[in-house]
Design a protein around this motif. Sequence first.
Motif, PDB file in Angstrom:
ATOM      1  N   ILE A  78       0.837  -1.204   0.000  1.00 33.97           N
ATOM      2  CA  ILE A  78       0.000   0.000   0.000  1.00 33.97           C
ATOM      3  C   ILE A  78       0.871   1.254   0.000  1.00 33.97           C
ATOM      4  O   ILE A  78       0.611   2.204  -0.741  1.00 33.97           O
ATOM      5  CB  ILE A  78      -0.966  -0.011   1.205  1.00 33.97           C
ATOM      6  CG1 ILE A  78      -2.011  -1.112   1.022  1.00 33.97           C
ATOM      7  CG2 ILE A  78      -1.633   1.349   1.385  1.00 33.97           C
ATOM      8  CD1 ILE A  78      -2.860  -1.362   2.256  1.00 33.97           C
ATOM      9  N   VAL A  79       1.912   1.260   0.821  1.00 36.37           N
ATOM     10  CA  VAL A  79       2.831   2.408   0.859  1.00 36.37           C
ATOM     11  C   VAL A  79       3.499   2.585  -0.501  1.00 36.37           C
ATOM     12  O   VAL A  79       3.659   3.712  -0.977  1.00 36.37           O
ATOM     13  CB  VAL A  79       3.877   2.231   1.986  1.00 36.37           C
ATOM     14  CG1 VAL A  79       5.000   3.247   1.858  1.00 36.37           C
ATOM     15  CG2 VAL A  79       3.212   2.340   3.343  1.00 36.37           C
ATOM     16  N   GLY A  80       3.873   1.486  -1.146  1.00 40.03           N
ATOM     17  CA  GLY A  80       4.467   1.565  -2.478  1.00 40.03           C
ATOM     18  C   GLY A  80       3.516   2.161  -3.497  1.00 40.03           C
ATOM     19  O   GLY A  80       3.919   2.949  -4.358  1.00 40.03           O
ATOM     20  N   LEU A  81       2.242   1.804  -3.414  1.00 45.40           N
ATOM     21  CA  LEU A  81       1.253   2.368  -4.330  1.00 45.40           C
ATOM     22  C   LEU A  81       1.102   3.875  -4.121  1.00 45.40           C
ATOM     23  O   LEU A  81       1.004   4.632  -5.090  1.00 45.40           O
ATOM     24  CB  LEU A  81      -0.108   1.700  -4.133  1.00 45.40           C
ATOM     25  CG  LEU A  81      -0.272   0.268  -4.648  1.00 45.40           C
ATOM     26  CD1 LEU A  81      -1.653  -0.245  -4.298  1.00 45.40           C
ATOM     27  CD2 LEU A  81      -0.037   0.202  -6.141  1.00 45.40           C
ATOM     28  N   VAL A  82       1.072   4.295  -2.865  1.00 38.12           N
ATOM     29  CA  VAL A  82       0.874   5.716  -2.553  1.00 38.12           C
ATOM     30  C   VAL A  82       2.092   6.523  -2.962  1.00 38.12           C
ATOM     31  O   VAL A  82       1.962   7.612  -3.529  1.00 38.12           O
ATOM     32  CB  VAL A  82       0.566   5.896  -1.048  1.00 38.12           C
ATOM     33  CG1 VAL A  82       0.594   7.352  -0.649  1.00 38.12           C
ATOM     34  CG2 VAL A  82      -0.787   5.272  -0.716  1.00 38.12           C
ATOM     35  N   THR A  83       3.294   6.012  -2.702  1.00 38.48           N
ATOM     36  CA  THR A  83       4.496   6.796  -3.007  1.00 38.48           C
ATOM     37  C   THR A  83       4.833   6.799  -4.485  1.00 38.48           C
ATOM     38  O   THR A  83       5.529   7.713  -4.939  1.00 38.48           O
ATOM     39  CB  THR A  83       5.705   6.257  -2.203  1.00 38.48           C
ATOM     40  OG1 THR A  83       5.899   4.875  -2.486  1.00 38.48           O
ATOM     41  CG2 THR A  83       5.496   6.454  -0.714  1.00 38.48           C
ATOM     42  N   LYS A  84       4.373   5.844  -5.254  1.00 35.49           N
ATOM     43  CA  LYS A  84       4.632   5.846  -6.701  1.00 35.49           C
ATOM     44  C   LYS A  84       3.808   6.909  -7.411  1.00 35.49           C
ATOM     45  O   LYS A  84       4.171   7.344  -8.488  1.00 35.49           O
ATOM     46  CB  LYS A  84       4.323   4.479  -7.307  1.00 35.49           C
ATOM     47  CG  LYS A  84       5.377   3.451  -6.990  1.00 35.49           C
ATOM     48  CD  LYS A  84       5.060   2.134  -7.636  1.00 35.49           C
ATOM     49  CE  LYS A  84       6.100   1.106  -7.239  1.00 35.49           C
ATOM     50  NZ  LYS A  84       5.821  -0.212  -7.802  1.00 35.49           N
ATOM     51  N   ARG A  85       2.716   7.316  -6.817  1.00 29.96           N
ATOM     52  CA  ARG A  85       1.863   8.336  -7.442  1.00 29.96           C
ATOM     53  C   ARG A  85       2.474   9.723  -7.354  1.00 29.96           C
ATOM     54  O   ARG A  85       2.107  10.607  -8.088  1.00 29.96           O
ATOM     55  CB  ARG A  85       0.480   8.343  -6.777  1.00 29.96           C
ATOM     56  CG  ARG A  85      -0.304   7.092  -7.076  1.00 29.96           C
ATOM     57  CD  ARG A  85      -1.676   7.187  -6.483  1.00 29.96           C
ATOM     58  NE  ARG A  85      -2.357   5.924  -6.645  1.00 29.96           N
ATOM     59  CZ  ARG A  85      -3.531   5.660  -6.119  1.00 29.96           C
ATOM     60  NH1 ARG A  85      -4.147   6.554  -5.397  1.00 29.96           N
ATOM     61  NH2 ARG A  85      -4.095   4.496  -6.313  1.00 29.96           N
ATOM     62  N   ARG A  86       3.357   9.916  -6.419  1.00 31.09           N
ATOM     63  CA  ARG A  86       3.927  11.265  -6.220  1.00 31.09           C
ATOM     64  C   ARG A  86       4.980  11.576  -7.225  1.00 31.09           C
ATOM     65  O   ARG A  86       5.686  10.972  -7.784  1.00 31.09           O
ATOM     66  CB  ARG A  86       4.519  11.377  -4.821  1.00 31.09           C
ATOM     67  CG  ARG A  86       3.445  11.341  -3.779  1.00 31.09           C
ATOM     68  CD  ARG A  86       4.049  11.537  -2.451  1.00 31.09           C
ATOM     69  NE  ARG A  86       2.996  11.349  -1.441  1.00 31.09           N
ATOM     70  CZ  ARG A  86       3.192  11.496  -0.188  1.00 31.09           C
ATOM     71  NH1 ARG A  86       4.341  11.820   0.286  1.00 31.09           N
ATOM     72  NH2 ARG A  86       2.207  11.332   0.659  1.00 31.09           N
TER      73      ARG A  86
END
Length: 86
Positions: A78-86
């Motif tokens: 989940i953290v990987g998904l959120v940080t890839k969007r930035r």
Amino acid sequence: MWAFIMWLIVGGLAGWIASKIMGTDAQMGALLNIIVGVIGAFLGGWLLSFIMDINLGSGNWWITFFTAILGAVILLWIVGLVTKRR
């Protein structure tokens, strides 16, 4: 006091194994592994109790440990998904 120390040890191990599985070990230190492992244990325990109606409080140590790893992997995903969007 003993339970708190065990939480840190199990959380650290679960977080470290999860970071190895997800390929984020180089980015994480020991403290972050412990945090991810403890939060992952709560997340995994909540998900398994919600999905499978299992009470992990009365289970054995290995089930709890693998639940913590599963929760930590989900948390890192989940953290990987959120940080890839930035």
